[in-house]
Design an enzyme around this catalytic site. Structure first.
Site, PDB file in Angstrom:
ATOM      1  N   PRO A   1       0.784  -0.754   0.284  1.00 58.98           N
ATOM      2  CA  PRO A   1       0.232  -0.414   0.024  1.00 58.98           C
ATOM      3  C   PRO A   1       0.860   1.270   0.178  1.00 58.98           C
ATOM      4  O   PRO A   1       1.875   1.308   0.242  1.00 58.98           O
ATOM      5  CB  PRO A   1      -1.381   0.217   1.417  1.00 58.98           C
ATOM      6  CG  PRO A   1       0.510  -0.765   1.855  1.00 58.98           C
ATOM      7  CD  PRO A   1       0.704  -1.943   1.449  1.00 58.98           C
ATOM      8  N   ASN A   2       0.761   1.903  -0.818  1.00 54.89           N
ATOM      9  CA  ASN A   2       1.029   3.425  -0.862  1.00 54.89           C
ATOM     10  C   ASN A   2       2.326   3.725  -1.687  1.00 54.89           C
ATOM     11  O   ASN A   2       2.851   4.826  -1.654  1.00 54.89           O
ATOM     12  CB  ASN A   2       1.092   4.070   0.187  1.00 54.89           C
ATOM     13  CG  ASN A   2      -0.552   4.614   1.090  1.00 54.89           C
ATOM     14  OD1 ASN A   2      -1.674   4.770   0.530  1.00 54.89           O
ATOM     15  ND2 ASN A   2       0.052   3.991   2.451  1.00 54.89           N
TER      16      ASN A   2
ATOM     17  N   ARG B   1       5.057  12.005  -2.767  1.00 56.88           N
ATOM     18  CA  ARG B   1       4.876  12.814  -1.260  1.00 56.88           C
ATOM     19  C   ARG B   1       6.675  12.018  -0.656  1.00 56.88           C
ATOM     20  O   ARG B   1       6.646  11.470  -1.278  1.00 56.88           O
ATOM     21  CB  ARG B   1       3.838  12.665  -0.412  1.00 56.88           C
ATOM     22  CG  ARG B   1       2.356  13.475  -0.967  1.00 56.88           C
ATOM     23  CD  ARG B   1       1.522  13.283  -0.203  1.00 56.88           C
ATOM     24  NE  ARG B   1       2.357  14.416   0.923  1.00 56.88           N
ATOM     25  CZ  ARG B   1       1.862  13.792   2.092  1.00 56.88           C
ATOM     26  NH1 ARG B   1       1.348  12.715   2.042  1.00 56.88           N
ATOM     27  NH2 ARG B   1       2.285  14.477   3.310  1.00 56.88           N
TER      28      ARG B   1
ATOM     29  N   TYR C   1      11.301   8.607   1.373  1.00 58.23           N
ATOM     30  CA  TYR C   1      11.563   7.464   0.202  1.00 58.23           C
ATOM     31  C   TYR C   1      12.231   7.779  -1.312  1.00 58.23           C
ATOM     32  O   TYR C   1      11.525   6.995  -2.672  1.00 58.23           O
ATOM     33  CB  TYR C   1      10.138   7.469  -0.045  1.00 58.23           C
ATOM     34  CG  TYR C   1       9.241   6.419   1.228  1.00 58.23           C
ATOM     35  CD1 TYR C   1       9.923   5.283   2.029  1.00 58.23           C
ATOM     36  CD2 TYR C   1       8.449   7.399   1.410  1.00 58.23           C
ATOM     37  CE1 TYR C   1       8.662   5.306   2.887  1.00 58.23           C
ATOM     38  CE2 TYR C   1       7.902   7.076   3.143  1.00 58.23           C
ATOM     39  CZ  TYR C   1       7.838   5.741   3.789  1.00 58.23           C
ATOM     40  OH  TYR C   1       7.513   5.422   3.920  1.00 58.23           O
TER      41      TYR C   1
ATOM     42  N   ASN D   1       7.738  -5.937  -1.146  1.00 54.10           N
ATOM     43  CA  ASN D   1       8.216  -4.747   0.283  1.00 54.10           C
ATOM     44  C   ASN D   1       6.846  -4.310   0.755  1.00 54.10           C
ATOM     45  O   ASN D   1       5.593  -4.023  -0.430  1.00 54.10           O
ATOM     46  CB  ASN D   1       8.823  -3.165  -0.694  1.00 54.10           C
ATOM     47  CG  ASN D   1       8.085  -2.231   0.388  1.00 54.10           C
ATOM     48  OD1 ASN D   1       7.540  -2.543   1.556  1.00 54.10           O
ATOM     49  ND2 ASN D   1       9.198  -1.226   0.183  1.00 54.10           N
TER      50      ASN D   1
ATOM     51  N   ALA E   1       2.864  -1.036   4.851  1.00 54.64           N
ATOM     52  CA  ALA E   1       2.122  -0.890   6.183  1.00 54.64           C
ATOM     53  C   ALA E   1       2.140  -2.602   6.865  1.00 54.64           C
ATOM     54  O   ALA E   1       1.762  -2.941   8.309  1.00 54.64           O
ATOM     55  CB  ALA E   1       1.368   0.011   6.339  1.00 54.64           C
TER      56      ALA E   1
ATOM     57  N   GLU F   1      12.954  -9.855   1.953  1.00 61.72           N
ATOM     58  CA  GLU F   1      11.826  -8.288   2.225  1.00 61.72           C
ATOM     59  C   GLU F   1      12.902  -7.477   2.138  1.00 61.72           C
ATOM     60  O   GLU F   1      13.839  -7.930   2.284  1.00 61.72           O
ATOM     61  CB  GLU F   1      11.567  -8.665   3.411  1.00 61.72           C
ATOM     62  CG  GLU F   1      10.577  -7.700   4.237  1.00 61.72           C
ATOM     63  CD  GLU F   1      10.977  -8.015   6.063  1.00 61.72           C
ATOM     64  OE1 GLU F   1      11.731  -8.925   6.219  1.00 61.72           O
ATOM     65  OE2 GLU F   1      10.380  -6.757   6.338  1.00 61.72           O
TER      66      GLU F   1
ATOM     67  N   HIS G   1      12.352  -2.618   2.028  1.00 65.70           N
ATOM     68  CA  HIS G   1      12.319  -1.733   2.343  1.00 65.70           C
ATOM     69  C   HIS G   1      12.995  -0.519   1.961  1.00 65.70           C
ATOM     70  O   HIS G   1      14.184  -0.644   2.210  1.00 65.70           O
ATOM     71  CB  HIS G   1      11.665  -1.855   4.064  1.00 65.70           C
ATOM     72  CG  HIS G   1      10.853  -2.474   4.706  1.00 65.70           C
ATOM     73  ND1 HIS G   1       9.572  -2.410   4.704  1.00 65.70           N
ATOM     74  CD2 HIS G   1      11.230  -3.623   5.389  1.00 65.70           C
ATOM     75  CE1 HIS G   1       8.981  -3.500   5.221  1.00 65.70           C
ATOM     76  NE2 HIS G   1      10.257  -4.257   5.122  1.00 65.70           N
TER      77      HIS G   1
ATOM     78  N   ARG H   1      12.718   4.184  12.910  1.00 72.30           N
ATOM     79  CA  ARG H   1      11.370   5.249  13.287  1.00 72.30           C
ATOM     80  C   ARG H   1      10.839   4.993  13.661  1.00 72.30           C
ATOM     81  O   ARG H   1      11.609   4.509  14.909  1.00 72.30           O
ATOM     82  CB  ARG H   1      11.785   4.744  11.633  1.00 72.30           C
ATOM     83  CG  ARG H   1      11.601   5.131   9.966  1.00 72.30           C
ATOM     84  CD  ARG H   1      11.754   4.817   9.193  1.00 72.30           C
ATOM     85  NE  ARG H   1      10.623   5.729   9.109  1.00 72.30           N
ATOM     86  CZ  ARG H   1       9.280   5.801   7.465  1.00 72.30           C
ATOM     87  NH1 ARG H   1       9.503   5.102   6.258  1.00 72.30           N
ATOM     88  NH2 ARG H   1       8.168   6.752   7.233  1.00 72.30           N
TER      89      ARG H   1
HETATM   90  O1  CA2 Z   1      10.138   1.167   3.913  1.00 70.94           O
HETATM   91  C1  CA2 Z   1       9.677   0.960   3.450  1.00 70.94           C
HETATM   92  O2  CA2 Z   1       9.855   0.862   1.942  1.00 70.94           O
HETATM   93  C2  CA2 Z   1       8.504   1.082   3.921  1.00 70.94           C
HETATM   94  O3  CA2 Z   1       7.902  -0.011   3.501  1.00 70.94           O
HETATM   95  C3  CA2 Z   1       7.957   1.837   3.169  1.00 70.94           C
HETATM   96  C4  CA2 Z   1       6.485   1.870   4.236  1.00 70.94           C
HETATM   97  C5  CA2 Z   1       6.513   1.838   5.945  1.00 70.94           C
HETATM   98  O4  CA2 Z   1       5.014   1.272   6.389  1.00 70.94           O
HETATM   99  C6  CA2 Z   1       7.310   0.390   6.301  1.00 70.94           C
HETATM  100  O5  CA2 Z   1       7.559   0.949   7.782  1.00 70.94           O
HETATM  101  C7  CA2 Z   1       8.221   0.982   5.802  1.00 70.94           C
HETATM  102  C8  CA2 Z   1       5.594   3.371   3.908  1.00 70.94           C
HETATM  103  C9  CA2 Z   1       4.831   3.101   2.180  1.00 70.94           C
HETATM  104  C10 CA2 Z   1       4.078   4.662   1.483  1.00 70.94           C
HETATM  105  O6  CA2 Z   1       4.833   4.824   0.363  1.00 70.94           O
HETATM  106  C11 CA2 Z   1       4.656   6.779   0.530  1.00 70.94           C
HETATM  107  C12 CA2 Z   1       5.426   6.763  -1.099  1.00 70.94           C
HETATM  108  C13 CA2 Z   1       5.394   8.030  -0.924  1.00 70.94           C
HETATM  109  C14 CA2 Z   1       4.627   8.728  -0.332  1.00 70.94           C
HETATM  110  C15 CA2 Z   1       3.986   8.642   1.022  1.00 70.94           C
HETATM  111  C16 CA2 Z   1       4.499   6.981   1.062  1.00 70.94           C
END
Ligand code: CA2
Length: 141
Positions: free
Chosen positions: A9-10, A17, A22, A73, A76, A97, A99, A106
């Site tokens: 997700p996301n 953003r 990221y 990946n 969340a 896996e 990230h 964090r």
């Molecule tokens: O660091 C990573 O790749 C994470 O898997 C990213 C997840 C986070 O919940 C994990 O703890 C670590 C979040 C992905 C959200 O991606 C976004 C991308 C652009 C703007 C906002 C969020």
């Protein structure tokens, strides 16, 4: 060799953003980067991105008897999903896996990863390059 690359997700919002965490490259940039490296290695790739837990479980199950490795990946869902861990265990396909950030540095709630228990390796905190490292880990198996 065929590798399934799954993003949760996301991650479709990459580059839009939170560039400080990221980066400023997009999801499509990520896919192109992985595809380029995989082509050089002679590895076939397939990509899935979903914001829905069940879709991610379906994608993992689709690798059964069909793919030689999974790069995932779970975003969340890393920190909440026993269903995704069980799916990885159920297919028996070597899984790495990844990230983009390092969740261990964090918030406290990001320190727990369920899926880690079903993976042969975890790559974290290396940005998009972590996916390339995962490709090489799987290709070296
Ligand atoms: O660091 C990573 O790749 C994470 O898997 C990213 C997840 C986070 O919940 C994990 O703890 C670590 C979040 C992905 C959200 O991606 C976004 C991308 C652009 C703007 C906002 C969020």
């Amino acid at each position: 060799m065929k590798i399934l690359v799954i993003n949760g997700p996301n991650l479709n919002m990459l580059g839009i953003r939170e560039p400080a965490i990221y980066g400023s490259q997009t999801y499509n940039d990520l896919i192109e980067m992985i595809r380029l490296e995989a082509d050089k290695m002679g590895v076939e790739t397939e990509f899935v991105q979903s914001n829905h837990e069940g879709d991610l479980v379906d994608a993992i199950q689709s690798a059964y008897n069909r793919c030689d490795g999974i790069i995932i990946n779970p975003a969340a869902y890393t920190h909440t999903s026993v269903a995704i861990l069980d799916a990885v265990k159920s297919v028996g396909v070597p899984t790495v896996e990844v990230h983009i950030s390092d969740p261990d540095t964090r918030e406290e709630f990001r320190k727990l990863s369920y899926i880690r228990l079903g993976c042969i390796a975890t790559v974290k905190g290396k940005g998009f390059a972590g996916y390339i490292e995962a490709l090489h880990i799987l290709a070296g198996k």
